[in-house]
Motif scaffolding. Sequence first.
Motif, PDB file in Angstrom:
ATOM      1  N   GLY A  98       0.783  -1.222   0.000  1.00 30.64           N
ATOM      2  CA  GLY A  98       0.000   0.000   0.000  1.00 30.64           C
ATOM      3  C   GLY A  98       0.819   1.278   0.000  1.00 30.64           C
ATOM      4  O   GLY A  98       2.048   1.272  -0.023  1.00 30.64           O
ATOM      5  N   ARG A  99       0.087   2.384   0.029  1.00 34.11           N
ATOM      6  CA  ARG A  99       0.664   3.729   0.059  1.00 34.11           C
ATOM      7  C   ARG A  99       0.427   4.316   1.443  1.00 34.11           C
ATOM      8  O   ARG A  99      -0.695   4.303   1.945  1.00 34.11           O
ATOM      9  CB  ARG A  99       0.028   4.624  -1.006  1.00 34.11           C
ATOM     10  N   GLY A 100       1.473   4.847   2.029  1.00 34.94           N
ATOM     11  CA  GLY A 100       1.371   5.360   3.392  1.00 34.94           C
ATOM     12  C   GLY A 100       1.045   6.843   3.456  1.00 34.94           C
ATOM     13  O   GLY A 100       0.661   7.466   2.468  1.00 34.94           O
ATOM     14  N   GLU A 219      -9.826   1.302   6.381  1.00 33.09           N
ATOM     15  CA  GLU A 219      -9.716  -0.049   6.912  1.00 33.09           C
ATOM     16  C   GLU A 219     -10.679  -1.006   6.214  1.00 33.09           C
ATOM     17  O   GLU A 219     -11.259  -1.882   6.833  1.00 33.09           O
ATOM     18  CB  GLU A 219      -9.964  -0.039   8.423  1.00 33.09           C
ATOM     19  N   ASN A 220     -10.838  -0.832   4.892  1.00 29.03           N
ATOM     20  CA  ASN A 220     -11.684  -1.744   4.125  1.00 29.03           C
ATOM     21  C   ASN A 220     -11.136  -3.174   4.198  1.00 29.03           C
ATOM     22  O   ASN A 220      -9.957  -3.383   4.436  1.00 29.03           O
ATOM     23  CB  ASN A 220     -11.746  -1.300   2.661  1.00 29.03           C
ATOM     24  N   LEU A 221     -12.009  -4.143   3.982  1.00 30.97           N
ATOM     25  CA  LEU A 221     -11.586  -5.544   3.950  1.00 30.97           C
ATOM     26  C   LEU A 221     -10.591  -5.737   2.817  1.00 30.97           C
ATOM     27  O   LEU A 221     -10.873  -5.408   1.657  1.00 30.97           O
ATOM     28  CB  LEU A 221     -12.799  -6.459   3.738  1.00 30.97           C
ATOM     29  N   MET A 222      -9.391  -6.231   3.144  1.00 34.84           N
ATOM     30  CA  MET A 222      -8.345  -6.423   2.141  1.00 34.84           C
ATOM     31  C   MET A 222      -7.878  -7.872   2.189  1.00 34.84           C
ATOM     32  O   MET A 222      -7.135  -8.252   3.096  1.00 34.84           O
ATOM     33  CB  MET A 222      -7.187  -5.451   2.397  1.00 34.84           C
ATOM     34  N   LEU A 226      -2.982  -6.838  -2.946  1.00 33.93           N
ATOM     35  CA  LEU A 226      -2.273  -6.559  -4.198  1.00 33.93           C
ATOM     36  C   LEU A 226      -3.167  -5.964  -5.276  1.00 33.93           C
ATOM     37  O   LEU A 226      -2.723  -5.760  -6.404  1.00 33.93           O
ATOM     38  CB  LEU A 226      -1.635  -7.851  -4.720  1.00 33.93           C
ATOM     39  N   GLY A 227      -4.435  -5.728  -4.961  1.00 31.90           N
ATOM     40  CA  GLY A 227      -5.346  -5.150  -5.942  1.00 31.90           C
ATOM     41  C   GLY A 227      -5.942  -6.149  -6.906  1.00 31.90           C
ATOM     42  O   GLY A 227      -6.476  -5.770  -7.956  1.00 31.90           O
ATOM     43  N   ALA A 228      -5.884  -7.439  -6.570  1.00 30.36           N
ATOM     44  CA  ALA A 228      -6.372  -8.471  -7.490  1.00 30.36           C
ATOM     45  C   ALA A 228      -7.792  -8.930  -7.177  1.00 30.36           C
ATOM     46  O   ALA A 228      -8.570  -9.215  -8.086  1.00 30.36           O
ATOM     47  CB  ALA A 228      -5.436  -9.670  -7.472  1.00 30.36           C
ATOM     48  N   CYS A 229      -8.140  -9.006  -5.892  1.00 33.36           N
ATOM     49  CA  CYS A 229      -9.417  -9.626  -5.518  1.00 33.36           C
ATOM     50  C   CYS A 229     -10.589  -8.646  -5.518  1.00 33.36           C
ATOM     51  O   CYS A 229     -11.740  -9.063  -5.513  1.00 33.36           O
ATOM     52  CB  CYS A 229      -9.295 -10.286  -4.146  1.00 33.36           C
ATOM     53  N   LEU A 230     -10.322  -7.352  -5.488  1.00 30.30           N
ATOM     54  CA  LEU A 230     -11.332  -6.283  -5.543  1.00 30.30           C
ATOM     55  C   LEU A 230     -12.244  -6.251  -4.318  1.00 30.30           C
ATOM     56  O   LEU A 230     -13.319  -5.641  -4.355  1.00 30.30           O
ATOM     57  CB  LEU A 230     -12.185  -6.402  -6.820  1.00 30.30           C
ATOM     58  N   GLY A 239     -13.361   7.415  -9.430  1.00 27.58           N
ATOM     59  CA  GLY A 239     -13.981   6.128  -9.696  1.00 27.58           C
ATOM     60  C   GLY A 239     -13.665   5.133  -8.599  1.00 27.58           C
ATOM     61  O   GLY A 239     -13.215   5.506  -7.508  1.00 27.58           O
ATOM     62  N   ASN A 240     -13.904   3.859  -8.879  1.00 27.77           N
ATOM     63  CA  ASN A 240     -13.639   2.821  -7.894  1.00 27.77           C
ATOM     64  C   ASN A 240     -12.143   2.507  -7.844  1.00 27.77           C
ATOM     65  O   ASN A 240     -11.530   2.198  -8.869  1.00 27.77           O
ATOM     66  CB  ASN A 240     -14.421   1.548  -8.237  1.00 27.77           C
ATOM     67  N   LEU A 241     -11.565   2.569  -6.642  1.00 32.01           N
ATOM     68  CA  LEU A 241     -10.143   2.310  -6.468  1.00 32.01           C
ATOM     69  C   LEU A 241      -9.939   1.234  -5.408  1.00 32.01           C
ATOM     70  O   LEU A 241     -10.693   1.163  -4.432  1.00 32.01           O
ATOM     71  CB  LEU A 241      -9.402   3.579  -6.033  1.00 32.01           C
ATOM     72  N   CYS A 242      -8.911   0.408  -5.592  1.00 34.53           N
ATOM     73  CA  CYS A 242      -8.566  -0.603  -4.599  1.00 34.53           C
ATOM     74  C   CYS A 242      -7.801   0.065  -3.456  1.00 34.53           C
ATOM     75  O   CYS A 242      -6.736   0.652  -3.673  1.00 34.53           O
ATOM     76  CB  CYS A 242      -7.709  -1.704  -5.220  1.00 34.53           C
ATOM     77  N   VAL A 243      -8.348  -0.037  -2.256  1.00 37.96           N
ATOM     78  CA  VAL A 243      -7.728   0.588  -1.093  1.00 37.96           C
ATOM     79  C   VAL A 243      -6.349   0.002  -0.825  1.00 37.96           C
ATOM     80  O   VAL A 243      -5.413   0.716  -0.447  1.00 37.96           O
ATOM     81  CB  VAL A 243      -8.641   0.437   0.141  1.00 37.96           C
ATOM     82  N   CYS A 244      -6.183  -1.299  -1.052  1.00 38.37           N
ATOM     83  CA  CYS A 244      -4.909  -1.941  -0.734  1.00 38.37           C
ATOM     84  C   CYS A 244      -3.785  -1.475  -1.637  1.00 38.37           C
ATOM     85  O   CYS A 244      -2.614  -1.527  -1.250  1.00 38.37           O
ATOM     86  CB  CYS A 244      -5.037  -3.458  -0.812  1.00 38.37           C
TER      87      CYS A 244
END
Length: 257
Positions: A98-100, A219-222, A226-230, A239-244
């Motif tokens: 992730g990004r801090g 703190e979304n469910l991750m 890696l941004g694969a499971c959505l 738009g929709n972005l992966c939090v992880c």
Amino acid sequence: MKKYCLDLTVSSTEALSAKHALIRLTHEEPLPEMQPGQFVEVRVDHSPTTFLRRPISINWADPSRNELWLLVAAVGEGTRRLTRLKAGDKLNCLLPLGRGFISADESGARRVLLVGGGVGVAPLLYQGEQIRQAGGRPIFLLGARTAADLLELDWFKQVGPVHITTEDGSAGEKGFVTNHSILQREHFDLIQTCGPKPMMVAVARYAREKDIACEASLENLMACGLGACLCCVEKTTEGNLCVCKEGPVFNIKRLLW
């Protein structure tokens, strides 16, 4: 930033409350550089009901001791097993992910308010230390239900001044963090927050009203990190972005709160 999958060794596991534990980890090789606000995905071994890795914020990283701290809340079978780890046990970790938070050097901010609730205080300790080392002034505002739920206060106090709220009034001021009197008394250049979403939404509202730059660590469910499971998708101005992957730290201007 390069990612690593490492079998880290548990140095110690310390119970901080009835349901929280601090796990200190090390490795025979130097640990990779980690930024405050990033997280790790840990594998829970020997659990017949825990199939996915668990995302846990980086609580502290100490290159001089080659040590990583994870603050874990026992909320399910997987995290309960983690709090029972013993010195010498191995913990497989995918890190850093992730990004801090934006650094003090990047933001130019000198008076930074770090607002945390519950186990969401975890990444703020490391961020506060980074701000302090850069010559800034970290100020902590920590909230909990009761005094017994406040975590790592001695460590926070070594980094900067600490202000507290509890819902039952057993420590600090009674109420929520956004009710604390410091918000009316002092000025801040930047606010960074992590904790329950309702708390962060309220902090973001305060920041907008006062025209203060603000970042929130979601703190979304991750599940994969890696941004694969959505699993962790958040609706944003882009738009929709992966939090992880794009987060977990976001400038609140990007969030639809």
